[in-house]
Scaffold this motif. Structure first.
Motif, PDB file in Angstrom:
ATOM      1  N   PRO A 293       1.098  -0.927   0.047  1.00  0.00           N
ATOM      2  CA  PRO A 293      -0.258  -0.188   0.312  1.00  0.00           C
ATOM      3  C   PRO A 293       0.732   1.146  -0.679  1.00  0.00           C
ATOM      4  O   PRO A 293       0.132   2.393  -0.602  1.00  0.00           O
ATOM      5  CB  PRO A 293      -0.682   0.040   1.515  1.00  0.00           C
ATOM      6  N   ASP A 294       1.667   0.719   0.277  1.00  0.00           N
ATOM      7  CA  ASP A 294       2.429   3.023   0.710  1.00  0.00           C
ATOM      8  C   ASP A 294       3.683   2.509  -0.366  1.00  0.00           C
ATOM      9  O   ASP A 294       4.516   3.228  -1.047  1.00  0.00           O
ATOM     10  CB  ASP A 294       3.614   2.244   1.723  1.00  0.00           C
TER      11      ASP A 294
ATOM     12  N   THR B 284       2.894   1.461  -7.475  1.00  0.00           N
ATOM     13  CA  THR B 284       3.533   1.087  -8.163  1.00  0.00           C
ATOM     14  C   THR B 284       4.288  -0.418  -8.584  1.00  0.00           C
ATOM     15  O   THR B 284       4.505  -0.292  -9.612  1.00  0.00           O
ATOM     16  CB  THR B 284       3.735   2.064  -9.422  1.00  0.00           C
ATOM     17  N   ALA B 285       4.843  -0.246  -7.778  1.00  0.00           N
ATOM     18  CA  ALA B 285       5.778  -1.466  -6.677  1.00  0.00           C
ATOM     19  C   ALA B 285       5.231  -2.679  -6.948  1.00  0.00           C
ATOM     20  O   ALA B 285       4.827  -3.113  -5.788  1.00  0.00           O
ATOM     21  CB  ALA B 285       6.810  -0.895  -6.294  1.00  0.00           C
ATOM     22  N   ILE B 286       5.716  -3.782  -8.090  1.00  0.00           N
ATOM     23  CA  ILE B 286       5.680  -5.404  -8.116  1.00  0.00           C
ATOM     24  C   ILE B 286       6.717  -5.340  -6.265  1.00  0.00           C
ATOM     25  O   ILE B 286       7.175  -5.772  -6.675  1.00  0.00           O
ATOM     26  CB  ILE B 286       6.176  -6.340  -9.098  1.00  0.00           C
ATOM     27  N   PRO B 287       5.661  -6.055  -4.805  1.00  0.00           N
ATOM     28  CA  PRO B 287       6.768  -7.023  -4.369  1.00  0.00           C
ATOM     29  C   PRO B 287       7.227  -8.583  -4.688  1.00  0.00           C
ATOM     30  O   PRO B 287       6.135  -9.400  -5.910  1.00  0.00           O
ATOM     31  CB  PRO B 287       5.262  -6.843  -2.819  1.00  0.00           C
ATOM     32  N   TYR B 288       8.800  -8.621  -4.534  1.00  0.00           N
ATOM     33  CA  TYR B 288       8.412  -9.581  -4.595  1.00  0.00           C
ATOM     34  C   TYR B 288       8.554 -10.557  -2.482  1.00  0.00           C
ATOM     35  O   TYR B 288       9.214 -10.493  -1.503  1.00  0.00           O
ATOM     36  CB  TYR B 288      10.883  -9.497  -4.149  1.00  0.00           C
ATOM     37  N   VAL B 289       8.447 -12.107  -3.045  1.00  0.00           N
ATOM     38  CA  VAL B 289       7.192 -12.714  -1.894  1.00  0.00           C
ATOM     39  C   VAL B 289       8.020 -14.352  -2.564  1.00  0.00           C
ATOM     40  O   VAL B 289       7.761 -14.971  -3.455  1.00  0.00           O
ATOM     41  CB  VAL B 289       6.168 -12.292  -1.446  1.00  0.00           C
ATOM     42  N   THR B 290       8.058 -14.888  -1.363  1.00  0.00           N
ATOM     43  CA  THR B 290       8.389 -16.085  -1.650  1.00  0.00           C
ATOM     44  C   THR B 290       7.746 -16.798  -0.410  1.00  0.00           C
ATOM     45  O   THR B 290       7.821 -16.452   0.615  1.00  0.00           O
ATOM     46  CB  THR B 290      10.228 -16.665  -0.871  1.00  0.00           C
ATOM     47  N   SER B 291       7.847 -18.442  -0.209  1.00  0.00           N
ATOM     48  CA  SER B 291       7.294 -19.023   0.124  1.00  0.00           C
ATOM     49  C   SER B 291       7.884 -20.584   0.197  1.00  0.00           C
ATOM     50  O   SER B 291       7.483 -21.411  -0.852  1.00  0.00           O
ATOM     51  CB  SER B 291       5.506 -19.495   0.327  1.00  0.00           C
ATOM     52  N   TYR B 292       9.235 -20.341   0.109  1.00  0.00           N
ATOM     53  CA  TYR B 292      10.196 -21.432   0.089  1.00  0.00           C
ATOM     54  C   TYR B 292      10.359 -22.441   0.606  1.00  0.00           C
ATOM     55  O   TYR B 292      10.197 -23.881   0.596  1.00  0.00           O
ATOM     56  CB  TYR B 292      11.414 -21.182  -0.081  1.00  0.00           C
ATOM     57  N   TYR B 293       9.904 -22.799   1.684  1.00  0.00           N
ATOM     58  CA  TYR B 293       9.504 -24.043   3.110  1.00  0.00           C
ATOM     59  C   TYR B 293       8.164 -23.984   2.989  1.00  0.00           C
ATOM     60  O   TYR B 293       8.247 -25.518   4.396  1.00  0.00           O
ATOM     61  CB  TYR B 293      10.562 -23.931   4.193  1.00  0.00           C
TER      62      TYR B 293
ATOM     63  N   ARG C  85       2.080 -23.126  -0.603  1.00  0.00           N
ATOM     64  CA  ARG C  85       1.451 -22.297  -0.622  1.00  0.00           C
ATOM     65  C   ARG C  85       1.312 -21.474  -2.663  1.00  0.00           C
ATOM     66  O   ARG C  85       2.601 -21.361  -2.725  1.00  0.00           O
ATOM     67  CB  ARG C  85       1.425 -20.822   0.600  1.00  0.00           C
ATOM     68  N   TRP C  86       0.084 -21.110  -2.325  1.00  0.00           N
ATOM     69  CA  TRP C  86       0.758 -20.280  -4.026  1.00  0.00           C
ATOM     70  C   TRP C  86      -0.410 -18.623  -3.239  1.00  0.00           C
ATOM     71  O   TRP C  86      -0.669 -18.062  -2.705  1.00  0.00           O
ATOM     72  CB  TRP C  86      -0.879 -20.806  -5.443  1.00  0.00           C
ATOM     73  N   GLY C  87       0.014 -18.277  -5.095  1.00  0.00           N
ATOM     74  CA  GLY C  87      -0.041 -16.382  -4.400  1.00  0.00           C
ATOM     75  C   GLY C  87       0.727 -15.584  -5.292  1.00  0.00           C
ATOM     76  O   GLY C  87       1.184 -16.273  -6.652  1.00  0.00           O
ATOM     77  N   PHE C  88      -0.632 -15.139  -5.825  1.00  0.00           N
ATOM     78  CA  PHE C  88       0.186 -13.711  -6.598  1.00  0.00           C
ATOM     79  C   PHE C  88       0.613 -12.411  -6.127  1.00  0.00           C
ATOM     80  O   PHE C  88       0.434 -11.874  -5.020  1.00  0.00           O
ATOM     81  CB  PHE C  88      -0.925 -12.731  -7.613  1.00  0.00           C
ATOM     82  N   CYS C  89       1.784 -11.329  -6.868  1.00  0.00           N
ATOM     83  CA  CYS C  89       2.048 -10.713  -6.300  1.00  0.00           C
ATOM     84  C   CYS C  89       1.867  -9.096  -7.212  1.00  0.00           C
ATOM     85  O   CYS C  89       2.589  -9.242  -8.588  1.00  0.00           O
ATOM     86  CB  CYS C  89       3.723 -10.208  -6.159  1.00  0.00           C
ATOM     87  N   LEU C  90       1.479  -8.227  -6.950  1.00  0.00           N
ATOM     88  CA  LEU C  90       0.848  -7.037  -8.187  1.00  0.00           C
ATOM     89  C   LEU C  90       0.739  -5.695  -7.149  1.00  0.00           C
ATOM     90  O   LEU C  90       0.947  -5.320  -6.333  1.00  0.00           O
ATOM     91  CB  LEU C  90      -0.366  -7.241  -8.446  1.00  0.00           C
ATOM     92  N   ALA C  91       0.700  -4.886  -7.880  1.00  0.00           N
ATOM     93  CA  ALA C  91       1.039  -3.320  -7.217  1.00  0.00           C
ATOM     94  C   ALA C  91      -0.315  -2.421  -7.314  1.00  0.00           C
ATOM     95  O   ALA C  91      -1.100  -3.037  -7.337  1.00  0.00           O
ATOM     96  CB  ALA C  91       1.123  -2.303  -8.702  1.00  0.00           C
ATOM     97  N   GLN C  92      -0.211  -2.128  -5.869  1.00  0.00           N
ATOM     98  CA  GLN C  92      -1.326  -2.367  -5.143  1.00  0.00           C
ATOM     99  C   GLN C  92      -2.211  -0.907  -5.790  1.00  0.00           C
ATOM    100  O   GLN C  92      -3.398  -1.052  -6.015  1.00  0.00           O
ATOM    101  CB  GLN C  92      -0.776  -1.245  -3.710  1.00  0.00           C
ATOM    102  N   GLU C  93      -1.764  -0.209  -6.767  1.00  0.00           N
ATOM    103  CA  GLU C  93      -2.869   0.367  -7.769  1.00  0.00           C
ATOM    104  C   GLU C  93      -3.477  -0.336  -8.722  1.00  0.00           C
ATOM    105  O   GLU C  93      -4.824  -0.407  -9.087  1.00  0.00           O
ATOM    106  CB  GLU C  93      -1.657   1.637  -8.506  1.00  0.00           C
ATOM    107  N   GLU C  94      -3.018  -1.233  -9.280  1.00  0.00           N
ATOM    108  CA  GLU C  94      -3.551  -2.577  -9.952  1.00  0.00           C
ATOM    109  C   GLU C  94      -4.017  -3.066  -8.969  1.00  0.00           C
ATOM    110  O   GLU C  94      -5.572  -3.418  -9.332  1.00  0.00           O
ATOM    111  CB  GLU C  94      -2.708  -3.603 -10.757  1.00  0.00           C
ATOM    112  N   ARG C  95      -4.481  -3.874  -8.265  1.00  0.00           N
ATOM    113  CA  ARG C  95      -5.195  -4.175  -7.488  1.00  0.00           C
ATOM    114  C   ARG C  95      -6.563  -3.465  -6.820  1.00  0.00           C
ATOM    115  O   ARG C  95      -7.504  -4.113  -6.805  1.00  0.00           O
ATOM    116  CB  ARG C  95      -4.081  -4.519  -5.667  1.00  0.00           C
TER     117      ARG C  95
END
Length: 434
Positions: A117-118, A121-130, A133-143
């Motif tokens: 939110p802060d 315009t940025a897409i965050p880099y998020v991981t779940s190595y261990y 789970r599944w998921g998507f990352c996107l810019a807040q303005e697109e969300r």
């Protein structure tokens, strides 16, 4: 023998081109992206050796995870439009996501979406190595544009028994003591946090290879962060503990905002003193961190029981620039000039480590410098004795107890400027190595 000064601007352009070529590749802890990236680097570092460690292998308290592959990932809105598309940015998918093909409401989808939110315009880099789970990352303005309705989420990924890859490059020196240079190669399309380290490390290895002589062996490793460093250490612990006398993690070393050094846990090591002295003499103002600010693979190299003298050389430290771990960490943040500056600090630090010795004066009391052409033969207050004072201060501390870096710090001069002076004194028979 004087070493020819590298053409750092040209090397900066080359490194930026390498980073541009590597930028689109989807890297992770394991998988084809890592192998493709290492293969590319091997074309610029002849002799780079790639290792493979099977999934399920125990490495200290950790286990090599299943290998991950991904073909595609996207989200379709109620009208069938792709509102999130992995092929537009590999940061759009939660790294290491499990496969999915499901229809769900916006409220249900939101449980699998990550945005900032802060930083709209940025897409965050998020991981779940261990944890699966599944998921998507996107810019807040697109969300914020997503409307109620039925969405389809598709991730075409796979986890399977494969391997973890890391690469190693070795240069032989005159002794069996070793300098270790480590960088990581496991993040998708981010420039400073990911690609600046590998490209500067590659250029540095090529420069060190061209030195007319090397006192130390040099080992360069390109590892997936954390698990890769742990794997490398687990396979080489006895050797590392007996041979490594210094070294660095190179990370976040391509921007133009700052220079930073994070000390080893031991502090005061050859690595720490050489890097700090080089930064002070080359760039003046830099940020110094102690081990409490650790965040990269120095955590593993300096861990209890490993205890290697490894610090981290950086431009702006990870976490200290706003674009960190987002799509804004791109090839405009990392510049040819920034990469060249990072490389220069690294290479000058290595040259200082190579030149650093402890000397002892061969005569008692002050030597007679005048008869050797090293001191004015007439005394006058009008003469500039600055160079003579530096010379006599250097000799005064050549007592077999202070090395070159310690003396340079004590008498407040650039250690590199003392190197030819020491050579002259050795040639005159006034100094000898201890």
């Amino acid at each position: 023998m004087e070493i020819e000064q590298p053409n750092y601007p040209a090397l900066g352009d080359a490194m930026h081109k390498w980073a541009s070529d590597l930028f689109p590749i989807c890297r992770s802890l394991t998988g084809a992206g890592v192998r493709e990236s290492l293969h590319y680097l091997s074309s610029h570092l002849d002799g780079l050796k790639v290792h493979s460690v099977p999934s399920g292998t125990a490495v200290f308290d950790w286990t090599i995870p299943l290998e991950w592959s991904i073909e595609d990932a996207y989200v379709l809105d109620p009208a069938g439009n792709k509102v999130i598309d992995f092929k537009n940015s590999n940061l759009h998918v939660l790294n290491y996501s499990t496969p999915v093909d499901v229809e769900l409401s916006l409220n249900q989808l939101n449980e699998h979406l990550y945005s900032l939110p802060d930083m709209p315009t940025a897409i965050p880099y998020v991981t779940s190595y261990y944890a699966p789970r599944w998921g998507f990352c996107l810019a807040q303005e697109e969300r914020d544009k997503l409307k109620d309705g039925l969405y389809r989420a598709v991730i075409k990924s796979n986890h399977y028994h494969g391997c973890l890859n890391y690469a190693e490059y070795f240069l032989k020196g005159e002794t069996d003591e070793e300098i270790l240079i480590s960088t990581y190669i496991c993040h998708p399309s981010m420039a400073n946090n990911e690609l600046s380290g590998p490209v500067v490390t590659t250029a540095l290895a090529n420069l060190i290879r061209e030195l007319p002589s090397r006192k130390y062996n040099y080992r360069f490793v390109f590892v997936p962060e954390t698990i890769g460093a742990i794997t490398f250490i687990s396979e080489n612990l006895a050797h590392l503990k007996s041979k490594v006398v210094g070294g660095f993690v190179l990370t976040c070393i391509g921007d133009e905002r700052n220079y930073s050094y994070l000390q080893s846990k031991q502090e005061g090591t050859l690595s720490d003193r050489a890097a700090m002295h080089s930064m002070k003499s080359l760039v003046g103002d830099y940020k110094l961190y102690d081990f409490l600010s650790r965040g990269s693979d120095e955590r593993q190299y300096c861990a209890p029981g490993v205890d290697l003298p490894i610090g981290s050389i950086m431009r702006t430290r990870y976490g200290d620039y706003p674009e960190y771990h987002t799509s804004l960490d791109d090839l405009s943040l990392v510049t040819a000039s920034g990469l060249a500056g990072g490389l220069e600090v690294c290479f000058e630090t290595i040259k200082l480590i190579e030149a650093n010795e402890t000397y002892k004066v061969t005569v008692y009391c002050e030597p007679q410098l005048g008869k050797r052409g090293l001191y004015p033969t007439i005394s006058s207050m009008a003469l500039d004795y600055t160079d003579v004072r530096t010379l006599t201060n250097l000799i005064a501390y050549c007592d077999g107890k202070h090395d070159l870096i310690a003396i340079a710090e004590k008498i407040n001069v650039n250690a590199r400027e003392l190197i030819p002076v020491v050579k002259r004194l050795v040639d005159e028979g006034l100094l000898e190595k201890v």
